[in-house]
Design an enzyme around this catalytic site. Structure first.
Site, short mmCIF file in Angstrom:
data_model
loop_
_atom_site.label_atom_id
_atom_site.label_comp_id
_atom_site.label_asym_id
_atom_site.label_seq_id
_atom_site.Cartn_x
_atom_site.Cartn_y
_atom_site.Cartn_z
N SER A 91 0.83 -1.19 0.00
CA SER A 91 0.00 0.00 0.00
C SER A 91 0.87 1.26 0.00
O SER A 91 1.71 1.42 -0.88
CB SER A 91 -0.95 -0.06 1.20
N HIS B 88 -7.29 -5.85 -0.86
CA HIS B 88 -6.18 -4.90 -0.90
C HIS B 88 -4.86 -5.63 -0.71
O HIS B 88 -4.65 -6.30 0.30
CB HIS B 88 -6.37 -3.86 0.19
N ASP C 14 -8.68 -4.13 -6.37
CA ASP C 14 -8.19 -3.54 -5.13
C ASP C 14 -8.94 -2.25 -4.86
O ASP C 14 -8.95 -1.35 -5.69
CB ASP C 14 -6.69 -3.26 -5.25
#
Length: 515
Positions: free
Chosen positions: A229, A484, A456
């Site tokens: 991320s 994610h 995602d």
């Protein structure tokens, strides 16, 4: 559901909860981006930084069994290092277990910004990464400056945070808009009051520089790294600053640093709508689906109407001071979008809330906010502190938000309005941004593996494609699926490709897709 891996909100509070404002500085003379004499493979660090690069870490046992901790010293301001102003940054590691030849140290970061890398190491990476990887790497975590164990940013008390997370983020009139703006101003003032010393020095560029100091302190010639991320932006920033130091970098759930803040937030709004559509299709297969079986559009409409009802009529929870209103309910729903394994929990929580018990949905919101036993971790303070320093605000005035509302509502009928208003947070930040949208190339770096998931919600798949294309040595690995990030989430194909790269240095072909 490991929400510690997730991307978080630009606002410290809002149910738009997953908005991101990150970037890197431009090449237009911004001295914050370029390191002053960054160390290269052949040149020593600048004299002013030599004491940091030559420091020796003193390790001691900590955390779960077989973990070690130490403290890394770093200058508050890399442009003007002053030993009297040094930061103390928390470091931890799990040494390679063997057998096999040790590859080196593998630095990990779970994202955020604001997620504790040490918490991630102790709770997951140090014990849950594939055994073959842990056998040949010392798995290492550094809490970035301003985060968790590294001089954490502080803004509000726990009671103030409880009130902050309940502010109406879809204002219906001028009075509610003033209330939202006032909440942003008070949050920012609290950060300045409690953390003014560090607030102007928690940028991603500075954290990337800290990573290079840690690399040297560990005695490693190159940096091996897995970032998820926001951690992909941190890793890509490092690669752009120190391409000759790049070892094996995995950037999972990638960001596109070339996008404006408004575009990032709008793309992410659409990403959560995509995730909700997938959830709604799955929900309709179950008898207990509280959103009906009329299809994703009907489900989104049902959810929107429920949020509107909560705006005026919050439902009770097991906390007498925190009824479930629209803001907390939206946060709870968005939290479950990060991982499809949470969809069953969300179905039950929505069903319960619609029946008048908001406690299960509040639990999801608390997981997202890292609130436990009435106490908040510092994630929701560090998040805007880093985001608002990395990039200029998406919007500067409430009029800007009103103009953008149609585009955000189009991106997501259920979440768009709240996410648009959450994008106003950085307009009131007490420290001006030092970065701006900019491509990252890392010219001359070793192969870098960029991983993207097609559905995602927090880091839309086009961002991974864009980052892989920007990086001169980027290779894209695609996961056809939900949730994610991809590594360690159940795909043998993904895990095998990443493990092979980490252990052998060989990335997969750019056309490789997994499911």
């Amino acid at each position: 559901m490991r929400l510690s891996r997730t991307l978080r909100s630009t606002g410290g509070m809002l149910a738009a909860a997953a908005l991101l404002v990150t970037g890197c500085s431009s090449d237009d003379g911004d001295e914050e981006r370029q390191p002053s004499h960054p160390p290269s493979a052949t040149a020593p660090p600048a004299a002013a930084l030599k004491r940091y690069y030559e420091q020796k870490l003193s390790w001691h046992a900590c955390g779960p069994a077989d973990f070690e901790c130490a403290t890394l010293k770093a200058p508050l301001d890399y442009r003007h290092p002053d030993p009297d102003e040094d930061l103390s940054l928390a470091v931890s590691r799990k040494k390679a277990t063997g057998p096999g030849r040790r590859v080196g140290s593998l630095l990990v970061n779970p994202g955020g910004p604001g997620g504790s890398a040490i918490g991630y190491l102790h709770d997951y990476a140090g014990i849950g990464y594939p055994a073959a990887v842990r056998a040949r790497y010392d798995v290492v975590a550094l809490d970035p400056r301003g985060v968790a164990g590294s001089e954490p940013v502080k803004c509000l008390t726990d009671r103030q945070m409880d009130a902050y997370t309940q502010i109406d983020q879809t204002p219906d009139d001028a009075a509610e808009i003033r209330g939202l703006v006032d909440a942003y101003r008070k949050f920012a003032a609290g950060c300045a009051r409690h953390s003014g010393r560090i607030l102007g020095h928690v940028s991603t560029v500075e954290s990337a520089r800290d990573m290079d100091v840690l690399r040297a302190a560990l005695g490693e010639p190159n940096l091996h790294y897995v970032g998820a991320s926001y951690g992909t932006f941190l890793g890509a920033t490092y690669a752009d600053l120190y391409p000759e130091r790049v070892g094996r970098l995995v950037l999972d759930g990638a960001l596109d640093p070339s996008l404006s803040t408004e575009r990032v937030n709008r793309d992410q709004t659409a990403g959560f709508q995509t995730a909700f559509t997938a959830f709604a299709k799955d929900c309709a297969k179950h008898r207990d689906c509280p959103l009906g079986t009329g299809g994703p559009d009907a489900a989104a409409d049902r959810l929107s109407r429920f949020f509107t009802h909560l705006d005026q009529h919050p439902v009770p929870t097991d906390d007498p001071h925190r009824a479930l209103g629209e803001s907390l309910a939206t946060t709870g729903v968005i939290a479950a979008m990060y991982d499809e394994s949470a969809w069953a929990q969300l179905r039950l929580a929505l069903h319960s809330a619609m029946d008048g018990d908001g406690a299960p949905l509040l639990q999801l919101a608390d997981l997202y906010y890292e609130r436990e036993n009435g106490r908040y971790a510092n994630l929701m303070f560090a998040n805007p502190a880093i985001n608002c320093l990395d990039m200029p605000p998406a919007f500067h005035t409430t009029s800007d938000v009103r103009k953008a509302l149609p585009a955000f509502r189009k991106a997501s009928p259920a979440f768009g309005e709240g996410m648009a208003w959450a994008s106003l947070n950085c307009a009131y930040w007490p420290v001006p941004a030092t970065g701006s949208a900019h491509q990252l190339h890392a010219k001359g770096a070793a192969p870098i593996l960029v991983v993207g998931t097609t559905r995602d919600p927090a880091t839309p798949y086009p961002w991974a494609k864009a980052l892989a294309a920007q990086l001169d040595s980027g290779t894209l690995l695609t996961y056809e699926g939900d949730g994610h990030t991809a590594y360690g989430r159940g795909s043998d194909c993904i895990d095998t490709a990443i493990n092979t790269y980490l252990l052998e240095g060989t990335p997969p072909s750019a056309a490789k897709h997994c499911s």
